[in-house]
Motif scaffolding. Structure first.
Motif, PDB file in Angstrom:
ATOM      1  N   LEU A 179      63.066  59.011   8.875  1.00  0.00           N
ATOM      2  CA  LEU A 179      62.423  58.267   9.954  1.00  0.00           C
ATOM      3  C   LEU A 179      60.899  58.389   9.922  1.00  0.00           C
ATOM      4  N   TRP A 180      60.369  58.994   8.897  1.00  0.00           N
ATOM      5  CA  TRP A 180      58.917  59.118   8.818  1.00  0.00           C
ATOM      6  C   TRP A 180      58.284  57.763   8.525  1.00  0.00           C
ATOM      7  N   MET A 181      57.002  57.655   8.783  1.00  0.00           N
ATOM      8  CA  MET A 181      56.269  56.420   8.514  1.00  0.00           C
ATOM      9  C   MET A 181      56.299  56.108   7.015  1.00  0.00           C
ATOM     10  N   ASN A 182      56.452  54.830   6.705  1.00  0.00           N
ATOM     11  CA  ASN A 182      56.488  54.380   5.312  1.00  0.00           C
ATOM     12  C   ASN A 182      55.055  54.161   4.832  1.00  0.00           C
ATOM     13  N   ARG A 183      54.661  54.930   3.842  1.00  0.00           N
ATOM     14  CA  ARG A 183      53.286  54.849   3.333  1.00  0.00           C
ATOM     15  C   ARG A 183      53.249  54.376   1.881  1.00  0.00           C
ATOM     16  N   ASP A 184      54.175  53.509   1.510  1.00  0.00           N
ATOM     17  CA  ASP A 184      54.194  52.993   0.141  1.00  0.00           C
ATOM     18  C   ASP A 184      53.004  52.082  -0.132  1.00  0.00           C
ATOM     19  N   SER A 185      52.604  51.318   0.865  1.00  0.00           N
ATOM     20  CA  SER A 185      51.487  50.388   0.695  1.00  0.00           C
ATOM     21  C   SER A 185      50.199  51.032   1.198  1.00  0.00           C
ATOM     22  N   ASP A 186      49.155  50.235   1.279  1.00  0.00           N
ATOM     23  CA  ASP A 186      47.867  50.747   1.743  1.00  0.00           C
ATOM     24  C   ASP A 186      47.933  51.192   3.203  1.00  0.00           C
ATOM     25  N   LYS A 187      48.765  50.508   3.989  1.00  0.00           N
ATOM     26  CA  LYS A 187      48.898  50.835   5.404  1.00  0.00           C
ATOM     27  C   LYS A 187      50.272  51.436   5.680  1.00  0.00           C
ATOM     28  N   ALA A 188      50.296  52.391   6.586  1.00  0.00           N
ATOM     29  CA  ALA A 188      51.573  52.978   6.997  1.00  0.00           C
ATOM     30  C   ALA A 188      52.277  52.026   7.954  1.00  0.00           C
ATOM     31  N   ARG A 189      53.579  51.917   7.815  1.00  0.00           N
ATOM     32  CA  ARG A 189      54.342  51.042   8.702  1.00  0.00           C
ATOM     33  C   ARG A 189      55.590  51.765   9.203  1.00  0.00           C
ATOM     34  N   ARG A 190      56.062  51.310  10.340  1.00  0.00           N
ATOM     35  CA  ARG A 190      57.269  51.880  10.945  1.00  0.00           C
ATOM     36  C   ARG A 190      58.452  50.988  10.601  1.00  0.00           C
ATOM     37  N   ASP A 191      59.306  51.468   9.721  1.00  0.00           N
ATOM     38  CA  ASP A 191      60.503  50.709   9.360  1.00  0.00           C
ATOM     39  C   ASP A 191      61.530  50.794  10.486  1.00  0.00           C
ATOM     40  N   LEU A 192      62.406  49.808  10.529  1.00  0.00           N
ATOM     41  CA  LEU A 192      63.444  49.789  11.558  1.00  0.00           C
ATOM     42  C   LEU A 192      64.383  50.976  11.356  1.00  0.00           C
ATOM     43  N   ALA A 193      64.635  51.707  12.422  1.00  0.00           N
ATOM     44  CA  ALA A 193      65.484  52.895  12.342  1.00  0.00           C
ATOM     45  C   ALA A 193      66.953  52.501  12.250  1.00  0.00           C
ATOM     46  N   PHE A 194      67.762  53.427  11.773  1.00  0.00           N
ATOM     47  CA  PHE A 194      69.195  53.161  11.622  1.00  0.00           C
ATOM     48  C   PHE A 194      69.890  52.995  12.962  1.00  0.00           C
ATOM     49  N   PHE A 195      69.283  53.511  14.046  1.00  0.00           N
ATOM     50  CA  PHE A 195      69.909  53.402  15.364  1.00  0.00           C
ATOM     51  C   PHE A 195      69.456  52.160  16.121  1.00  0.00           C
ATOM     52  N   SER A 196      68.649  51.313  15.501  1.00  0.00           N
ATOM     53  CA  SER A 196      68.206  50.064  16.129  1.00  0.00           C
ATOM     54  C   SER A 196      68.843  48.875  15.427  1.00  0.00           C
ATOM     55  N   MET A 197      69.104  47.832  16.191  1.00  0.00           N
ATOM     56  CA  MET A 197      69.755  46.648  15.634  1.00  0.00           C
ATOM     57  C   MET A 197      68.786  45.828  14.799  1.00  0.00           C
ATOM     58  N   LYS A 198      69.321  45.237  13.751  1.00  0.00           N
ATOM     59  CA  LYS A 198      68.543  44.295  12.954  1.00  0.00           C
ATOM     60  C   LYS A 198      68.357  43.003  13.751  1.00  0.00           C
ATOM     61  N   PRO A 199      67.354  42.200  13.417  1.00  0.00           N
ATOM     62  CA  PRO A 199      67.079  40.979  14.205  1.00  0.00           C
ATOM     63  C   PRO A 199      68.294  40.076  14.394  1.00  0.00           C
ATOM     64  N   ASN A 200      69.067  39.852  13.337  1.00  0.00           N
ATOM     65  CA  ASN A 200      70.246  38.984  13.467  1.00  0.00           C
ATOM     66  C   ASN A 200      71.305  39.619  14.364  1.00  0.00           C
TER      67      ASN A 200
END
Length: 337
Positions: A179-200
């Motif tokens: 659940l840590w911040m994703n820092r693969d790119s230049d900016k850190a982003r918060r990926d959707l957690a496993f306990f949250s629903m996907k948009p669909n």
């Protein structure tokens, strides 16, 4: 002619008013009026949160030995002890409170803990002998728990507890690397957690809620509170949340979230359903006392610490109050509000 006498059995009020009538502040690190100074609290994601529900587990329970799955520590402490009315009165009599007034400094000495004043109810000769003096209002507890839970699993902006600060807090604690911040790119982003629903899945859930029909007078028109395109709910009243929590939520999430997330939510729904029943059995309350500890501990393994507000914590005390005072429908705010 006869002399009519009356007695105050207990008070029924929401959590802020609880602080005023009980004299114990419901804010800060010692916000729980039942655990008092022995509550487990800490600073997480910019606010005070309340964890440590493994303390209510049996001494030899396997979860007590786990650390990374919870807050990074094992749990060796027993549950907080309960204060008797005589002990509270003795403590209040030793404290020196400032007089009321706007010009008086409100800074409390550390010896006062969360006591703000001595309640006038203690002038009643029997008040310190009562086992239950102030009720935790189940109506507001259920409403706040619902808002926190649904706001998080639907990832509603402004209501979810899974924020960037919450993710950074997990990194600081060194737990739940997934659940840590994703820092693969230049900016850190918060990926959707496993306990949250996907948009669909979120749209499917909201469409399901808006399609449900209830008998006249059972509940308000919840469909008008659903914003499918916006992915959120609006204008839900306390009773709407009451019905939603116990009737719709366990059905709507079954195939949209992982099983490890669905099971404790369904157990929580059953907890409120049995707790608010018109007829209570002692055996059921003993089981609920066990179930709510299981739910909170499982939630601690799923959600970040920022999820655990004071309302989430006080659920652990509700079965005990039901054992002392009986059915909830005589002790909540619905008739008053």
């Amino acid at each position: 002619m006869f002399t009519l006498r009356a007695a105050v059995m207990w008070t029924v009020n929401d959590f802020p008013a609880y602080a005023m009538v009980s004299g114990w502040s419901t804010k800060g690190y010692m916000a729980c009026p039942v655990c008092k100074e022995d509550v487990t609290s800490g600073w997480h994601a910019g606010k005070v949160c309340y964890l440590g529900h493994r303390r209510w587990l049996p001494w030899d329970h396997e979860w007590r030995e786990k650390d990374k799955e919870f807050d990074g520590n094992t749990e060796r402490r027993l549950r907080p002890r309960e204060w008797s009315g005589d002990e509270i009165l003795e403590q209040l009599n030793r404290l020196d409170f400032a007089p009321f007034g706007k010009t008086v400094s409100r800074t409390r000495p550390s010896t006062h803990m969360n006591w703000t004043h001595k309640p006038m109810f203690f002038e009643l000769p029997y008040w310190s002998k009562l086992k239950l003096r102030h009720n935790l209002d189940v109506m507001h507890v259920e409403k706040n728990v619902f808002d926190t839970l649904v706001g998080t699993i639907l990832d509603i902006e402004g209501k979810t507890k899974d924020t960037i600060k919450a993710r950074l807090d997990l990194e600081r604690m060194g737990i739940r690397r997934g659940l840590w911040m994703n820092r693969d790119s230049d900016k850190a982003r918060r990926d959707l957690a496993f306990f949250s629903m996907k948009p669909n899945d979120k749209k499917e859930f909201l469409k399901f809620v808006s399609s449900v029909k209830f008998p006249d007078g059972y509940v308000s028109n919840i469909a008008r509170c659903v914003n499918v395109d916006g992915g959120k709910f609006t204008r839900l009243k306390s009773h709407d949340c009451h019905v939603f929590m116990q009737r719709l939520l366990p059905v709507g999430i079954r195939h949209l979230l992982p099983e490890d997330v669905v099971k404790p939510i369904m157990l929580l729904s059953r907890f409120f359903s049995q707790l608010t029943a018109k007829t209570l059995r002692k055996t059921d309350m003993f089981q609920l006392r066990h179930d709510i500890v299981q739910v909170l501990c499982k939630f601690e393994m799923i959600f970040p610490p920022a999820f655990f507000t004071s309302m989430m914590h006080v659920m652990v005390h509700l079965p005990e109050e039901a054992l002392l005072a009986g059915p909830v429908n005589y002790r909540w705010m619905y008739p008053i509000e």
